[in-house]
Motif scaffolding. Structure first.
Motif, mmCIF file in Angstrom:
data_model
loop_
_atom_site.group_PDB
_atom_site.id
_atom_site.type_symbol
_atom_site.label_atom_id
_atom_site.label_comp_id
_atom_site.label_asym_id
_atom_site.label_seq_id
_atom_site.Cartn_x
_atom_site.Cartn_y
_atom_site.Cartn_z
ATOM 1 N N TRP A 114 46.146 30.420 196.712
ATOM 2 C CA TRP A 114 45.666 29.590 195.589
ATOM 3 C C TRP A 114 46.834 28.961 194.846
ATOM 4 C CZ3 TRP A 114 45.783 28.487 190.482
ATOM 5 C CH2 TRP A 114 44.618 28.106 189.799
ATOM 6 N N LEU B 134 46.331 20.069 179.270
ATOM 7 C CA LEU B 134 45.167 19.375 178.704
ATOM 8 C C LEU B 134 44.357 20.310 177.806
ATOM 9 C CD1 LEU B 134 43.889 17.555 181.964
ATOM 10 C CD2 LEU B 134 45.765 16.909 180.467
ATOM 11 N N THR B 135 44.032 21.498 178.333
ATOM 12 C CA THR B 135 43.092 22.398 177.652
ATOM 13 C C THR B 135 43.703 22.991 176.386
ATOM 14 O OG1 THR B 135 42.175 22.958 179.806
ATOM 15 C CG2 THR B 135 41.627 24.438 177.996
ATOM 16 N N GLY C 171 38.846 24.127 173.185
ATOM 17 C CA GLY C 171 37.992 23.621 174.250
ATOM 18 C C GLY C 171 38.735 22.814 175.290
ATOM 19 N N GLY C 172 38.162 22.811 176.510
ATOM 20 C CA GLY C 172 38.776 22.079 177.609
ATOM 21 C C GLY C 172 37.864 21.020 178.201
ATOM 22 N N SER C 173 36.546 21.203 178.044
ATOM 23 C CA SER C 173 35.622 20.269 178.704
ATOM 24 C C SER C 173 35.622 18.894 178.030
ATOM 25 C CB SER C 173 34.192 20.831 178.690
ATOM 26 O OG SER C 173 34.144 22.024 179.427
ATOM 27 N N VAL D 157 46.264 26.000 176.148
ATOM 28 C CA VAL D 157 46.027 27.307 176.789
ATOM 29 C C VAL D 157 45.672 27.128 178.263
ATOM 30 C CG1 VAL D 157 45.326 28.666 174.767
ATOM 31 C CG2 VAL D 157 43.623 27.250 175.952
ATOM 32 N N PHE D 158 45.837 28.219 179.012
ATOM 33 C CA PHE D 158 45.486 28.271 180.453
ATOM 34 C C PHE D 158 46.307 27.283 181.285
ATOM 35 C CE2 PHE D 158 41.279 29.403 178.490
ATOM 36 C CZ PHE D 158 41.200 30.695 178.968
ATOM 37 N N SER E 76 48.578 26.259 184.061
ATOM 38 C CA SER E 76 49.198 26.712 185.309
ATOM 39 C C SER E 76 50.596 26.125 185.430
ATOM 40 C CB SER E 76 48.383 26.233 186.513
ATOM 41 O OG SER E 76 47.090 26.755 186.471
ATOM 42 N N MET F 153 45.860 37.357 182.334
ATOM 43 C CA MET F 153 44.613 37.021 183.023
ATOM 44 C C MET F 153 44.126 38.215 183.841
ATOM 45 S SD MET F 153 43.919 33.717 182.428
ATOM 46 C CE MET F 153 43.004 32.991 183.792
ATOM 47 N N LEU G 94 44.830 36.072 189.401
ATOM 48 C CA LEU G 94 45.933 35.122 189.550
ATOM 49 C C LEU G 94 47.120 35.480 188.676
ATOM 50 C CD1 LEU G 94 43.840 31.874 189.755
ATOM 51 C CD2 LEU G 94 45.321 32.785 191.543
ATOM 52 N N LEU H 266 49.931 32.174 184.107
ATOM 53 C CA LEU H 266 49.311 31.158 183.241
ATOM 54 C C LEU H 266 49.878 31.235 181.821
ATOM 55 C CD1 LEU H 266 47.158 30.469 185.435
ATOM 56 C CD2 LEU H 266 45.568 30.261 183.555
ATOM 57 N N GLY I 103 38.005 25.310 186.381
ATOM 58 C CA GLY I 103 39.121 24.358 186.251
ATOM 59 C C GLY I 103 38.746 22.975 186.762
ATOM 60 N N GLU I 104 39.393 21.946 186.212
ATOM 61 C CA GLU I 104 39.172 20.535 186.593
ATOM 62 C C GLU I 104 37.701 20.148 186.500
ATOM 63 O OE1 GLU I 104 41.716 18.405 188.631
ATOM 64 O OE2 GLU I 104 43.305 19.881 188.728
ATOM 65 N N THR J 27 34.052 21.946 184.719
ATOM 66 C CA THR J 27 33.171 23.057 185.084
ATOM 67 C C THR J 27 32.001 22.530 185.922
ATOM 68 O OG1 THR J 27 31.822 22.747 183.113
ATOM 69 C CG2 THR J 27 33.702 24.247 182.902
ATOM 70 N N GLU K 276 28.951 22.789 185.248
ATOM 71 C CA GLU K 276 27.986 22.147 184.349
ATOM 72 C C GLU K 276 28.372 20.686 184.118
ATOM 73 O OE1 GLU K 276 29.396 25.067 183.828
ATOM 74 O OE2 GLU K 276 27.725 26.473 183.839
HETATM 75 C C1 LIG Z 1 42.859 29.794 186.584
HETATM 76 C C2 LIG Z 1 42.787 28.641 185.630
HETATM 77 C C3 LIG Z 1 43.790 27.675 185.648
HETATM 78 C C4 LIG Z 1 43.746 26.622 184.732
HETATM 79 N N1 LIG Z 1 44.778 25.711 184.716
HETATM 80 C C5 LIG Z 1 44.779 24.715 183.790
HETATM 81 C C6 LIG Z 1 45.865 23.789 183.705
HETATM 82 O O1 LIG Z 1 46.824 23.846 184.497
HETATM 83 N N2 LIG Z 1 45.841 22.849 182.743
HETATM 84 C C7 LIG Z 1 44.820 22.746 181.830
HETATM 85 O O2 LIG Z 1 44.879 21.878 180.977
HETATM 86 N N3 LIG Z 1 43.774 23.614 181.876
HETATM 87 C C8 LIG Z 1 43.729 24.588 182.832
HETATM 88 N N4 LIG Z 1 42.677 25.476 182.887
HETATM 89 C C9 LIG Z 1 41.624 25.382 181.885
HETATM 90 C C10 LIG Z 1 40.326 24.760 182.405
HETATM 91 O O3 LIG Z 1 40.537 23.404 182.745
HETATM 92 C C11 LIG Z 1 39.275 24.932 181.303
HETATM 93 O O4 LIG Z 1 39.005 26.326 181.205
HETATM 94 C C12 LIG Z 1 38.019 24.149 181.587
HETATM 95 O O5 LIG Z 1 38.267 22.771 181.453
HETATM 96 C C13 LIG Z 1 36.863 24.535 180.641
HETATM 97 O O6 LIG Z 1 37.290 24.502 179.323
HETATM 98 P P1 LIG Z 1 37.005 25.778 178.383
HETATM 99 O O7 LIG Z 1 37.482 26.996 179.059
HETATM 100 O O8 LIG Z 1 37.563 25.461 177.035
HETATM 101 O O9 LIG Z 1 35.433 25.877 178.316
HETATM 102 P P2 LIG Z 1 34.480 25.098 177.292
HETATM 103 O O10 LIG Z 1 34.772 23.641 177.334
HETATM 104 O O11 LIG Z 1 34.523 25.780 175.983
HETATM 105 O O12 LIG Z 1 33.061 25.355 177.963
HETATM 106 C C14 LIG Z 1 32.430 26.656 177.884
HETATM 107 C C15 LIG Z 1 31.124 26.599 178.678
HETATM 108 O O13 LIG Z 1 30.255 25.598 178.115
HETATM 109 C C16 LIG Z 1 29.873 24.688 179.144
HETATM 110 N N5 LIG Z 1 29.743 23.337 178.597
HETATM 111 C C17 LIG Z 1 30.640 22.625 177.859
HETATM 112 N N6 LIG Z 1 30.172 21.405 177.615
HETATM 113 C C18 LIG Z 1 28.951 21.312 178.227
HETATM 114 C C19 LIG Z 1 27.956 20.271 178.339
HETATM 115 N N7 LIG Z 1 28.128 19.080 177.787
HETATM 116 N N8 LIG Z 1 26.828 20.555 179.030
HETATM 117 C C20 LIG Z 1 26.644 21.774 179.621
HETATM 118 N N9 LIG Z 1 27.542 22.783 179.535
HETATM 119 C C21 LIG Z 1 28.676 22.545 178.850
HETATM 120 C C22 LIG Z 1 30.993 24.738 180.162
HETATM 121 O O14 LIG Z 1 30.569 24.262 181.420
HETATM 122 C C23 LIG Z 1 31.327 26.210 180.152
HETATM 123 O O15 LIG Z 1 30.394 26.902 180.955
HETATM 124 C C24 LIG Z 1 42.678 26.524 183.809
HETATM 125 C C25 LIG Z 1 41.656 27.484 183.824
HETATM 126 C C26 LIG Z 1 41.693 28.524 184.715
HETATM 127 C C27 LIG Z 1 40.588 29.544 184.696
#
Ligand SMILES: Cc1cc2nc3c(=O)[nH]c(=O)nc-3n(C[C@H](O)[C@H](O)[C@H](O)COP(=O)(O)OP(=O)(O)OC[C@H]3O[C@@H](n4cnc5c(N)ncnc54)[C@H](O)[C@@H]3O)c2cc1C
Length: 397
Positions: free
Chosen positions: A95, A139-140, A144-146, A169-170, A172, A214, A217, A222, A376-377, A379, A381
């Protein structure tokens, strides 16, 4: 009567994923390399929670670290499908090694190629291609990351350029990176119209990189990143101020392709481990592969993987044909492939019985690693939302 049709200028939107002879050779070479040079060491790095820097360095002379970057800077100048094949085969084995390739080519260096100035390309790309500068995409944020339009890391105008403050946060590879691509905002009230992308040297004063413990991984190390009034020049802005959202969109479009290819590799690995196990393991005086319920799992694993692979390489061909916006196809490929990888890892564990949980067997490790790529990249959803909203006419392609 024979029907003649003009040669299509773009690939059809139906699945057609045969590789060329050259692409098949790439697959065979990367597979052989990854099994010989990476596989024997992965568990050690994980146990020691050590970043596989030495394994990543092995990619450089073979051109596997920066296949997609222009040859003028030392990259491989490859087509997108071949890039996907490299990501798939590396991820089948590790990975983290696959992730560094995907983050570098799709997210960070790829964005510098597409949107950077000549000076930015000259400054960063040669070091990225020779492996001396690893990259991370920040980015994240803790909040929040989404929803990337809600990014809170703030870039404020100063007499000399910009002052950057905020937290990520998070991230890589950040703990080992020589270049960070950072999403910030010049005005949070403007949402996506305020988003601006910066190229940041992690050694700059005010950048603090911390450890993010974590459950899986651990060898990825991270990171959290804090920016405390980091002084940046105008030459740190990638593209235009307030035009960072389309840059991130293009980066994530390619990122989803490479992540989906990686997921296919992980799904394939679960099959490759389960078939020999089902062939050798016996119960009730028969090989377990003779039981229909085990056969059903294997059949489902193979169909999931082939379906995902078809979507991934169709997307690669669309990109090779120069199609600009493929976000719906990218979402379909990434969603299908990431869920296939997790489902296959679960089935592989079940086929291995108790040994699925043993540290001596790889399948247990695959599960949590695969599941991270449903997050990642984008979700699952988020990708379902993209696909459904397009079908409903609520968004463009
Ligand atoms: C192993 C790993 C490596 C990573 N590496 C990187 C990296 O290199 N760089 C980086 O920037 N980030 C990285 N990330 C972060 C990752 O991109 C985020 O965790 C991801 O974008 C989701 O953001 P969040 O965790 O804040 O979840 P949130 O955005 O808080 O979402 C929480 C939940 O709510 C759901 N949700 C949110 N909005 C909606 C909607 N509109 N409709 C339905 N459901 C919704 C989501 O799908 C999720 O289930 C990494 C994460 C992991 C686990």
């Amino acid at each position: 009567m024979p029907v003649t049709t003009a040669a299509p200028t773009v690939p059809s939107r139906t699945a057609d994923f045969d590789l060329t002879g050259e692409q098949r050779q790439v697959r065979a070479a990367v597979r052989e390399f990854a099994e010989r040079e990476i596989l024997p060491f992965v568990e050690d790095y994980e146990r020691e929670e050590r970043y596989p820097a030495e394994l990543i360095r092995k990619l450089v002379p073979l051109g596997y670290l920066t296949p997609l970057l222009p040859e003028a800077y030392g990259g491989g100048g490859s087509d997108v499908v071949s890039y996907g094949v490299i990501c798939e085969e590396l991820a089948r084995i590790d990975w983290v090694v696959a992730s560094v390739v995907s983050v570098t080519n799709s997210l960070v260096a790829g964005s510098v190629v597409r949107f950077g100035t000549d000076a930015q390309r000259d400054r960063w790309l040669p070091g990225i291609c020779d492996g001396s500068v690893l990259t991370a995409a920040a980015l994240t944020e803790p909040g929040g990351g989404s929803d990337l339009a809600a990014v809170q890391t703030r870039a404020e105008r100063t007499a000399a350029g910009w002052s950057l403050s905020g937290s990520k946060v998070f991230i890589s590879h950040a703990a080992h990176a020589g270049l960070l691509l950072v999403a910030a905002t010049v005005d949070p009230a403007e949402r996506h119209r305020g988003v601006t992308v910066f190229l940041v040297d992690p050694r700059a004063e005010g950048v603090e990189i911390g450890d993010l413990p974590m459950r899986t991984l651990k060898r990825d190390n991270l990171a959290t990143i804090h920016f405390d009034r980091v002084a940046l020049g105008d030459d740190a802005v990638l593209g235009e101020v307030g035009r960072g959202f389309p840059i991130l969109g293009a980066a994530l479009d390619m990122g989803r392709f490479s992540v989906a290819a990686r997921c296919v590799g992980q799904a394939q690995r679960a099959i490759d481990l389960s078939v020999p196990y089902a062939t050798e393991r016996e119960a009730f005086g028969r090989r377990i592969g003779e039981f229909q319920m085990i056969q059903q799992k294997l059949a489902d694993m193979i169909c999931r993987t082939e379906s995902a692979r078809a979507l991934v390489y169709r997307l690669g061909r669309m990109k090779d044909a120069g199609m600009e916006r493929c976000s719906v196809e990218a979402s379909m490929a990434k969603l299908t492939a990431s869920e296939a990888a997790t489902a296959n890892a679960l089935d592989a564990i079940q086929i291995h019985g108790g040994y699925g949980f043993s540290a001596e067997y790889e399948v247990g490790r695959l599960l949590l690693e695969a599941k991270t790529l449903e997050v990642g990249e984008g979700t699952s959803e988020l990708h379902r939302r993209v696909i459904a909203e397009h079908a409903l006419g609520l968004r463009g392609r």
